[in-house]
Structures are given as structure tokens and as C-alpha cells.
Design an enzyme around this catalytic site. Structure first.
Site, PDB file in Angstrom:
ATOM      1  N   ALA A  66       0.862  -1.176   0.000  1.00 34.13           N
ATOM      2  CA  ALA A  66       0.000   0.000   0.000  1.00 34.13           C
ATOM      3  C   ALA A  66       0.901   1.229   0.000  1.00 34.13           C
ATOM      4  CB  ALA A  66      -0.889  -0.009   1.239  1.00 34.13           C
ATOM      5  N   GLY A 111       0.580  -5.085   0.698  1.00 35.43           N
ATOM      6  CA  GLY A 111      -0.607  -5.163  -0.150  1.00 35.43           C
ATOM      7  C   GLY A 111      -0.338  -5.805  -1.502  1.00 35.43           C
ATOM      8  N   GLU A 114      -0.410  -9.430  -0.877  1.00 36.29           N
ATOM      9  CA  GLU A 114      -1.808  -9.774  -0.620  1.00 36.29           C
ATOM     10  C   GLU A 114      -2.608  -9.841  -1.919  1.00 36.29           C
ATOM     11  OE1 GLU A 114      -1.782  -6.587   2.414  1.00 36.29           O
ATOM     12  OE2 GLU A 114      -2.824  -8.026   3.686  1.00 36.29           O
ATOM     13  N   GLU A 134       4.713  -5.289   7.004  1.00 38.31           N
ATOM     14  CA  GLU A 134       3.941  -4.262   7.728  1.00 38.31           C
ATOM     15  C   GLU A 134       4.413  -4.110   9.175  1.00 38.31           C
ATOM     16  OE1 GLU A 134       2.649  -6.468   5.654  1.00 38.31           O
ATOM     17  OE2 GLU A 134       1.007  -5.584   4.495  1.00 38.31           O
TER      18      GLU A 134
HETATM   19  N1  CO8 Z   1       4.603   3.231  -0.609  1.00 40.74           N
HETATM   20  C1  CO8 Z   1       4.991   4.409  -1.114  1.00 40.74           C
HETATM   21  N2  CO8 Z   1       6.175   4.575  -1.767  1.00 40.74           N
HETATM   22  C2  CO8 Z   1       6.963   3.503  -1.892  1.00 40.74           C
HETATM   23  C3  CO8 Z   1       6.621   2.251  -1.390  1.00 40.74           C
HETATM   24  C4  CO8 Z   1       5.362   2.133  -0.716  1.00 40.74           C
HETATM   25  N3  CO8 Z   1       4.910   0.962  -0.242  1.00 40.74           N
HETATM   26  N4  CO8 Z   1       7.629   1.384  -1.648  1.00 40.74           N
HETATM   27  C5  CO8 Z   1       8.557   2.068  -2.313  1.00 40.74           C
HETATM   28  N5  CO8 Z   1       8.168   3.370  -2.465  1.00 40.74           N
HETATM   29  C6  CO8 Z   1       8.899   4.445  -3.123  1.00 40.74           C
HETATM   30  C7  CO8 Z   1      10.064   4.923  -2.279  1.00 40.74           C
HETATM   31  O1  CO8 Z   1       9.642   5.815  -1.290  1.00 40.74           O
HETATM   32  C8  CO8 Z   1      10.942   5.550  -3.331  1.00 40.74           C
HETATM   33  O2  CO8 Z   1      10.425   6.814  -3.638  1.00 40.74           O
HETATM   34  P1  CO8 Z   1      11.445   8.065  -3.855  1.00 40.74           P
HETATM   35  O3  CO8 Z   1      12.272   7.674  -5.058  1.00 40.74           O
HETATM   36  O4  CO8 Z   1      10.520   9.207  -4.116  1.00 40.74           O
HETATM   37  O5  CO8 Z   1      12.250   8.184  -2.610  1.00 40.74           O
HETATM   38  C9  CO8 Z   1      10.741   4.667  -4.548  1.00 40.74           C
HETATM   39  O6  CO8 Z   1       9.505   3.965  -4.316  1.00 40.74           O
HETATM   40  C10 CO8 Z   1      11.834   3.634  -4.722  1.00 40.74           C
HETATM   41  O7  CO8 Z   1      11.956   2.923  -3.515  1.00 40.74           O
HETATM   42  P2  CO8 Z   1      13.364   2.748  -2.757  1.00 40.74           P
HETATM   43  O8  CO8 Z   1      14.260   3.892  -3.052  1.00 40.74           O
HETATM   44  O9  CO8 Z   1      13.047   2.473  -1.318  1.00 40.74           O
HETATM   45  O10 CO8 Z   1      13.913   1.457  -3.479  1.00 40.74           O
HETATM   46  P3  CO8 Z   1      14.902   0.359  -2.890  1.00 40.74           P
HETATM   47  O11 CO8 Z   1      15.263  -0.516  -4.029  1.00 40.74           O
HETATM   48  O12 CO8 Z   1      15.993   0.982  -2.106  1.00 40.74           O
HETATM   49  O13 CO8 Z   1      14.000  -0.478  -1.855  1.00 40.74           O
HETATM   50  C11 CO8 Z   1      12.034  -1.661  -1.153  1.00 40.74           C
HETATM   51  C12 CO8 Z   1      12.905  -1.215  -2.326  1.00 40.74           C
HETATM   52  C13 CO8 Z   1      12.790  -2.642  -0.271  1.00 40.74           C
HETATM   53  C14 CO8 Z   1      10.800  -2.335  -1.741  1.00 40.74           C
HETATM   54  C15 CO8 Z   1      11.632  -0.435  -0.299  1.00 40.74           C
HETATM   55  O14 CO8 Z   1      11.120   0.559  -1.162  1.00 40.74           O
HETATM   56  C16 CO8 Z   1      10.561  -0.718   0.728  1.00 40.74           C
HETATM   57  O15 CO8 Z   1      10.855  -1.284   1.769  1.00 40.74           O
HETATM   58  N6  CO8 Z   1       9.315  -0.310   0.442  1.00 40.74           N
HETATM   59  C17 CO8 Z   1       8.205  -0.470   1.381  1.00 40.74           C
HETATM   60  C18 CO8 Z   1       7.739  -1.899   1.472  1.00 40.74           C
HETATM   61  C19 CO8 Z   1       6.634  -2.012   2.489  1.00 40.74           C
HETATM   62  O16 CO8 Z   1       6.825  -1.775   3.676  1.00 40.74           O
HETATM   63  N7  CO8 Z   1       5.423  -2.413   2.043  1.00 40.74           N
HETATM   64  C20 CO8 Z   1       4.258  -2.557   2.897  1.00 40.74           C
HETATM   65  C21 CO8 Z   1       3.454  -1.286   2.866  1.00 40.74           C
HETATM   66  S1  CO8 Z   1       2.112  -1.287   4.010  1.00 40.74           S
HETATM   67  C22 CO8 Z   1       0.940  -2.270   3.272  1.00 40.74           C
HETATM   68  O17 CO8 Z   1       1.103  -2.756   2.197  1.00 40.74           O
HETATM   69  C23 CO8 Z   1      -0.293  -2.475   4.071  1.00 40.74           C
HETATM   70  C24 CO8 Z   1      -1.424  -3.084   3.233  1.00 40.74           C
HETATM   71  C25 CO8 Z   1      -2.757  -2.916   3.940  1.00 40.74           C
HETATM   72  C26 CO8 Z   1      -3.161  -1.479   3.957  1.00 40.74           C
HETATM   73  C27 CO8 Z   1      -4.394  -1.227   4.723  1.00 40.74           C
HETATM   74  C28 CO8 Z   1      -4.745   0.263   4.636  1.00 40.74           C
HETATM   75  C29 CO8 Z   1      -5.348   0.865   5.807  1.00 40.74           C
END
Ligand code: CO8
Length: 260
Positions: A66, A111, A114, A134
Site C-alpha cells: 500500500a 498489499g 496480498e 507491515e
Molecule cells: N509506498 C509508497 N512509496 C513507496 C513504497 C510504498 N509501499 N515502496 C517504495 N516506495 C517508493 C520509495 O519511497 C521511493 O520513492 P522516492 O524515489 O521518491 O524516494 C521509490 O519507491 C523507490 O523505492 P526505494 O528507493 O526504497 O527502493 P529500494 O530498491 O531501495 O527499496 C524496497 C525497495 C525494499 C521495496 C523499499 O522501497 C521498501 O521497503 N518499500 C516499502 C515496502 C513495504 O513496507 N510495504 C508494505 C506497505 S504497508 C501495506 O502494504 C499495508 C497493506 C494494507 C493497507 C491497509 C490500509 C489501511
């Protein structure tokens, strides 16, 4: 509806939805979920489409979860609504009358994982990564992960993934049965399409009956599941496609299913 966060392509009975926010690793924001909802409605209403493939745009991610920038601002009430909407859309995916293949080309996190779990099965690039991270954000999966993952890989493996937030490489996901097959990244979509083409040649009614029977049976005890199968079998047998399939066998020719 013109889409900004997904792309939809239809070709030879196979629809492909590509999540397309590569700069945010295809993170699921509200707009993406609304567009997906709309696209699923159109696909469900189109009898020509026999199989759906989901994949991610860019070369890094299927969906990295998400959109964290969006969900972090939600009040508890709005979070419940957003989680409910996401669950509803993902549930619609699982209940779509046609098979859905997730072609996971990179990160399938939160997400995104999921979303893949609600597909009929998952093909992955060897470079793909799965996880429910998460817990690292101080939250828990909210789009069905605590429910679908234990059903697929067993409660204890799911607990470990959910409690640690650990990322699983595709090979490990394959060993766990989370992924059906792994391919070199540049062959993933072609392989998904090859399987989709094979499935698309089958009868629409029997595909739907098979999909419904497996899904409903997974949430029922064995006797109830067997009753579901009996009824679905009987319904299929009376369909024109069953007449065609059995006649083609006897006449030693290839069946041509009309989807009736
Ligand atoms: N949301 C928003 N932006 C994201 C997300 C995300 N989930 N993942 C990556 N991005 C963005 C980064 O912020 C970055 O943006 P910017 O270039 O502007 O800084 C860009 O994508 C590239 O990402 P990275 O620079 O971080 O790339 P890396 O190769 O270094 O890392 C990763 C890749 C490991 C995937 C890392 O980006 C990461 O850990 N992302 C988050 C993963 C995560 O925690 N996902 C779970 C999110 S919560 C969720 O899914 C809950 C679902 C249920 C929701 C219920 C709602 C109420």
C-alpha cells in the site's frame, strides 16, 4: 474510464492488467484501487476474456505494498474504510469468474503480496521478492494477508513471515508453495501468457465451476466441499461445452468450446 495508475490490455481472450506507478514501485494508492475495481468490473462483464494476468510495470516491482505516504495520514476510521475497500477489491479479484495469474516480476510486498495471494496462482521471476513487512511499520497486513497466507502456506510459516517481516526470495517462495513456478525475469510474461493461452482454450463454464469449487471448498469442511463439487459437476455436465467436449473425445477431434 481512462486509467493513470494501471494499464489494461486485451488480446486473444487474455486480459493483462499492469500496475503502472514504477517511480513508487507500483505502490497501491486509492486511485490505483479504484481503477482496478473499475477494470475488474469491465473484465467480468466481457465474455470474450477467458483469463486475466496481473503484473507490474518497470523492472523492479510487482507492487511494493500500500502507498505508505497515503496510509500514514489516515485516521483510524479512514484506515478501516481504506482497508475495507482494498479487501473488497482484492476479494472481487478472487471471485472473478475467470482464472487470474499473478506474474510477479519484482517486489510483492505488503498489499502487493496480498494482491498476488488472491490470484488463482503465482508465477514469479527468479528475481522476485515476497514479504509482509507491515510489522516493520508498526502495523499489520490489512488487505487479507493474515487470512490468505496461512491458508496457502500453513499457519506457522505465515506467522513467521508476518511477525518478522522477512523478505522471501522467489526460490524460497517456490519451495513453500507460495509460487507455482519461477522463470528468468525476461521469460516471465511469455510463460504466463503460454499458460493463459492453454487455459483460455477450455470451456468458460467448466473453468468457472472449477474455480468456484476450489475456492468455496477451501473455506468448508470436506463433506461440504464434496457436496459443492457434486453440484458444480452436475451443472457442468448439462452444459453445451460438456456436450462438445465429450463428443469431440468420441469423434477423435479437438473440442471447440463456445463458453456456454
Ligand atoms: N509506498 C509508497 N512509496 C513507496 C513504497 C510504498 N509501499 N515502496 C517504495 N516506495 C517508493 C520509495 O519511497 C521511493 O520513492 P522516492 O524515489 O521518491 O524516494 C521509490 O519507491 C523507490 O523505492 P526505494 O528507493 O526504497 O527502493 P529500494 O530498491 O531501495 O527499496 C524496497 C525497495 C525494499 C521495496 C523499499 O522501497 C521498501 O521497503 N518499500 C516499502 C515496502 C513495504 O513496507 N510495504 C508494505 C506497505 S504497508 C501495506 O502494504 C499495508 C497493506 C494494507 C493497507 C491497509 C490500509 C489501511
Amino acid at each position: 474510464m481512462a486509467y493513470t495508475c494501471i494499464e489494461v490490455q486485451n488480446e486473444a481472450g487474455i486480459a493483462t492488467i499492469t500496475f503502472n506507478r514504477p517511480k513508487a514501485l507500483n505502490a497501491l494508492n486509492g486511485v490505483t484501487l479504484r481503477e482496478l475495481d473499475d477494470a475488474l468490473t469491465a473484465i467480468a462483464a466481457n465474455d470474450e476474456i477467458r483469463v486475466l494476468i496481473l503484473t507490474g510495470g518497470g523492472d523492479k516491482a510487482f507492487i511494493a505494498g500500500a502507498d505508505i505516504t497515503e496510509i500514514r495520514q489516515l485516521t483510524p476510521l479512514a484506515a478501516r474504510r481504506f482497508s475495507g475497500f482494498g479487501q473488497q477489491v482484492i476479494d472481487r479479484l478472487q471471485h472473478l469468474p475467470i482464472p487470474v495469474i499473478a506474474a510477479v516480476n519484482g517486489f510483492a510486498l505488503g498489499g502487493g503480496c496480498e494482491m498476488a495471494l488472491a490470484c488463482d496462482f503465482i508465477y514469479a521471476a527468479e528475481t522476485a521478492t515476497f514479504g509482509l513487512p507491515e510489522i516493520n511499520l508498526g502495523i499489520i497486513p490489512g488487505f487479507g494477508g493474515t487470512q490468505r497466507l496461512p491458508r496457502l502456506i500453513g499457519a506457522n510459516m505465515a506467522r513467521e513471515m508476518i511477525y518478522t517481516g522477512r523478505f522471501l526470495p522467489a526460490r524460497e517462495a517456490l519451495e513453500l508453495g507460495l509460487v507455482n513456478r519461477c522463470f528468468p525475469a525476461d521469460q516471465l510474461l511469455a510463460e504466463a501468457r503460454k499458460t493463459a493461452t492453454q487455459i483460455a482454450s477450455k470451456g468458460r463454464a467448466s473453468l468457472q465451476a472449477a474455480k468456484d469449487a476450489v475456492r468455496q471448498g477451501l473455506n468448508a469442511d470436506l463433506q461440504t466441499g464434496l457436496a459443492i463439487e457434486r453440484d458444480a459437476f452436475a451443472l457442468c455436465l448439462s452444459s453445451p461445452d460438456a456436450q462438445e467436449g465429450t463428443s469431440a473425445f468420441i469423434e477423435k477431434r479437438k473440442a471447440v468450446f463456445t463458453g456456454k
